[in-house]
Design an enzyme around this catalytic site. Structure first.
Site, PDB file in Angstrom:
ATOM      1  N   ASN A   1       0.798  -1.227   0.000  1.00  0.00           N
ATOM      2  CA  ASN A   1       0.000   0.000   0.000  1.00  0.00           C
ATOM      3  C   ASN A   1       0.831   1.276   0.000  1.00  0.00           C
ATOM      4  OD1 ASN A   1      -2.611   1.521   0.591  1.00  0.00           O
ATOM      5  ND2 ASN A   1      -1.449   1.988   2.444  1.00  0.00           N
TER       6      ASN A   1
ATOM      7  N   LYS B   1       1.076   4.117 -11.146  1.00  0.00           N
ATOM      8  CA  LYS B   1      -0.092   3.324 -10.768  1.00  0.00           C
ATOM      9  C   LYS B   1      -0.600   2.477 -11.933  1.00  0.00           C
ATOM     10  CE  LYS B   1      -0.306   4.387  -6.433  1.00  0.00           C
ATOM     11  NZ  LYS B   1      -0.073   3.348  -5.398  1.00  0.00           N
TER      12      LYS B   1
ATOM     13  N   TYR C   1       3.094   9.902 -10.964  1.00  0.00           N
ATOM     14  CA  TYR C   1       2.230   9.130 -10.070  1.00  0.00           C
ATOM     15  C   TYR C   1       1.254   8.287 -10.885  1.00  0.00           C
ATOM     16  CZ  TYR C   1      -1.371   8.054  -6.634  1.00  0.00           C
ATOM     17  OH  TYR C   1      -2.276   7.395  -5.843  1.00  0.00           O
TER      18      TYR C   1
END
Length: 245
Positions: A88, A155, A151
């Site tokens: 996470n 992802k 980012y």
């Protein structure tokens, strides 16, 4: 509350706050023993006070191999084996194309890609049939996000890691899936956006609100449990519909 995770051992990176902490709380409620891992000792100590006796905290960074070795040595010493990994930990800050620095690139990719890869790879010797690996993705991995190119790209990479690893893990009985949040009312989001920013960000999805971290924790528990036993290489979007329409 059901006890779907009774007797299971879980590792949650980025587990001291936000989605990680909410997932740790839900896992423990459902019977798991949880190791949380994060960089800030103060936040880890505060989380442990909330989580109670069925949790341990290990301080370190997912981009530091020695820290990950320390984490899994602690798991092996106390529990012997490992059933669930929730990778996470993540980071990201707004920098538009033309402003991106090497330092920014290194930080985002070291945490979000390198950190995810080695969080999982170093866990594998402790895992076996019935194991569940959960990678935290993002709606930004599907839609992109202005100013967040690294980012968003990282992802998207996390999503593809699950597709590839599901093939690599054939025959092991270990599943790997992606949990992709949208706008979530974490401590970090509250501090960054403020009340008005939270309202505006939440209004952008069909449900017109931010998610509570506990809503992500509930889905993480589903992916960790045998209730999702025929799922691997999948992405579960918990984003209020943001990336779906």
């Amino acid at each position: 509350m059901t006890s779907r995770l009774t007797g299971k051992t879980a590792v949650i990176t980025g587990g001291a706050t936000g989605i990680g902490l909410a997932s740790a709380q839900r896992f423990i409620e459902e019977g798991a023993f949880v190791f949380i891992f994060g960089r800030r000792q103060e936040a880890l100590d505060k989380a442990l006070a909330t989580l109670g006796p069925n949790a341990r905290a290990i301080q370190g960074s997912v981009s530091d191999m020695a820290d990950l070795d320390k984490l899994y040595a602690a798991v092996k010493s106390e529990r012997g084996t490992l059933d669930i990994v929730l990778a996470n930990s993540g980071t990201g800050a707004p920098l538009k194309l033309g402003e991106i620095t090497v330092e920014h690139c290194d930080e985002v990719l070291d945490t979000n890609i390198k950190g995810t890869v080695f969080t999982v790879q170093k866990a594998l010797p402790l895992m076996g049939k019935g194991g569940s690996i959960i990678l935290t993705g993002s709606s930004a991995g599907t839609t992109g996000a202005p100013g967040f190119s690294l980012y968003s790209a990282s992802k998207a990479a996390v999503r593809n890691l699950a597709r590839t690893w599901a093939e690599d893990l054939k025959g092991t009985g270990i599943r790997v899936n992606v949990l992709s949040p949208g706008p979530t009312a974490t401590e970090l989001a509250k501090a960054a956006l403020g009340e008005e920013g939270m309202k505006a960000f939440g209004a952008a999805n069909p449900l017109q609100r931010m998610a509570d971290p506990a809503e992500l924790g509930a889905v993480a528990a589903f992916l960790a449990s045998s209730d999702s036993s025929f799922m691997t290489a999948s992405e579960v979007a918990v984003d209020g519909g943001l990336a779906q329409i």
